[in-house]
Write an enzyme that holds these catalytic residues in place. Structure first.
Site, PDB file in Angstrom:
ATOM      1  N   GLY A 124      21.534  58.624   4.171  1.00  0.00           N
ATOM      2  CA  GLY A 124      22.287  57.559   3.520  1.00  0.00           C
ATOM      3  C   GLY A 124      23.292  58.060   2.508  1.00  0.00           C
TER       4      GLY A 124
ATOM      5  N   THR B  29      15.641  55.192  10.434  1.00  0.00           N
ATOM      6  CA  THR B  29      16.154  53.850  10.321  1.00  0.00           C
ATOM      7  C   THR B  29      16.270  53.186  11.690  1.00  0.00           C
ATOM      8  OG1 THR B  29      17.436  54.711   8.509  1.00  0.00           O
ATOM      9  CG2 THR B  29      18.191  52.628   9.458  1.00  0.00           C
TER      10      THR B  29
ATOM     11  N   ARG C  19      15.050  55.290  -5.028  1.00  0.00           N
ATOM     12  CA  ARG C  19      16.228  55.778  -4.279  1.00  0.00           C
ATOM     13  C   ARG C  19      16.581  54.768  -3.171  1.00  0.00           C
ATOM     14  NH1 ARG C  19      17.255  56.621   1.342  1.00  0.00           N
ATOM     15  NH2 ARG C  19      18.920  58.107   1.547  1.00  0.00           N
ATOM     16  N   VAL C  20      17.859  54.470  -3.050  1.00  0.00           N
ATOM     17  CA  VAL C  20      18.324  53.559  -2.005  1.00  0.00           C
ATOM     18  C   VAL C  20      19.394  54.273  -1.184  1.00  0.00           C
ATOM     19  CG1 VAL C  20      19.514  51.377  -1.537  1.00  0.00           C
ATOM     20  CG2 VAL C  20      17.827  51.497  -3.387  1.00  0.00           C
ATOM     21  N   GLY C  21      19.304  54.173   0.148  1.00  0.00           N
ATOM     22  CA  GLY C  21      20.277  54.822   1.025  1.00  0.00           C
ATOM     23  C   GLY C  21      21.347  53.866   1.509  1.00  0.00           C
ATOM     24  N   ASP C  22      21.874  54.158   2.688  1.00  0.00           N
ATOM     25  CA  ASP C  22      22.990  53.371   3.226  1.00  0.00           C
ATOM     26  C   ASP C  22      22.581  52.053   3.854  1.00  0.00           C
ATOM     27  OD1 ASP C  22      21.693  55.192   5.179  1.00  0.00           O
ATOM     28  OD2 ASP C  22      22.944  54.069   6.596  1.00  0.00           O
TER      29      ASP C  22
HETATM   30  N1  GLY Z   1      19.601  55.868   6.664  1.00  0.00           N
HETATM   31  C1  GLY Z   1      18.446  55.651   5.896  1.00  0.00           C
HETATM   32  C2  GLY Z   1      18.503  56.151   4.544  1.00  0.00           C
HETATM   33  O1  GLY Z   1      19.204  57.099   4.239  1.00  0.00           O
HETATM   34  O2  GLY Z   1      17.795  55.603   3.720  1.00  0.00           O
END
Ligand code: GLY
Length: 295
Positions: free
Chosen positions: A207, A154, A182-185
């Site tokens: 995330g 990131t 899938r979605v992270g932070d």
């Molecule tokens: N920090 C990026 C993710 O986990 O998608």
């Protein structure tokens, strides 16, 4: 403590040594991009967008064109921008077919009644953004940066202008081999980034774990409680590691121009440009224990 200030990270993770040089080179270039935007009269949002857009388009970092593909081989992107002045944000998640989700995130914040769009329908908002002329498309899915006239990961940045206004961003292709959808932070307010009138933060790492401790908001709170950004970054990472046992990194900057960073991953490229903009400080933030394990 010099203002204005741009601090940038290129992602925390188990960087190979030869890739780290490239990471440091590109975060430095990104910091210059953001800083020159401020010098041309751009706002903190203009500068944060320009800086992040550079990292999305450089193809060398895990965001935009250089993002890791998901398990279907597609670049499925997440991004967020936060305006510290009024704690508003725009986010986009799991979008396919564009290179610069940071500009779309800003459009969502500034021009829609909402804060967060995801998936295929987020692409409709992208088409709306282009058709309204909010951003010009260079080629399909690739936009020009904000027009400011002279008159392992990131990416993210924090920009603070001379008046102490703060903007923070994050942008990513996500973790390796992620499942589609899938979605992270990174697009999650308070987790991947956060800013208010006192301080801003941008996080990088897994995330799923960063969201559990709302890492960016937690770290900014430490500064509000009186810690320096450097102390807060270290404390944020300590809490993160205690609660999750995972790896991450964070950059922090406050309205006075103080800044900090920390990681418990092997490495995180960081660049800082402040004051008169003549000298960029770029370096690799390392975790001594993880470095030793490798040697
Ligand atoms: N920090 C990026 C993710 O986990 O998608």
């Amino acid at each position: 403590m010099d203002l204005p200030l741009v601090i940038v990270h290129g992602g925390a993770g188990s960087w190979k040594d030869e890739r780290l040089k490239v990471g440091v080179e590109y975060v430095e270039k990104a910091a210059r991009e953001g800083f020159s935007c401020l010098e041309r009269g751009g706002s903190v949002l203009d500068a944060a967008e320009a800086c992040t857009l550079f990292m999305e388009s450089c193809g060398e970092l895990n965001a935009g064109r250089g993002a890791r593909p998901n398990r279907d081989g597609e670049l499925e992107l997440d991004a967020m921008i936060v305006n510290g002045a009024d704690i508003t944000f725009g986010s986009v998640a799991a979008i396919i077919g564009i290179e610069n989700p940071i500009s779309l995130a800003r459009y969502i914040m500034e021009r829609t009644d909402y804060s967060f769009f995801a998936g295929g329908n987020a692409h409709r908002i992208y088409e709306q953004m282009i058709s309204e002329g909010y951003r010009e498309e260079k080629t399909q899915g690739v936009v020009m940066g904000p027009h400011v006239s002279s008159t392992s990961d990131t990416v993210g940045c924090i920009v603070v202008d001379k008046s102490g206004n703060i903007a923070a961003t994050s942008s990513t292709g996500g973790i390796p081999n992620k499942a589609p959808g899938r979605v992270g932070d990174s697009p999650v307010m308070g987790a991947g980034a956060y800013a208010n009138q006192c301080c801003g933060a941008s996080a990088t790492g897994y995330g799923e774990h960063i969201m559990r401790v709302v890492l960016s908001r937690t770290t900014v709170l430490y500064v509000e409680e009186g810690q320096s950004p450097m102390q807060a970054a270290k404390r944020g990472m300590e809490i993160f590691e205690q609660k999750t046992g995972s790896e991450a990194g964070i950059i922090v900057a406050d309205a006075k121009g103080r800044w900090g960073y920390a990681t418990n991953a092997k490495a995180m490229p960081v660049a800082v440009l402040a004051g008169n903009g003549l000298k960029v400080t770029s370096f690799t933030c390392v975790n001594e224990e993880k470095q030793q394990e490798e040697t």
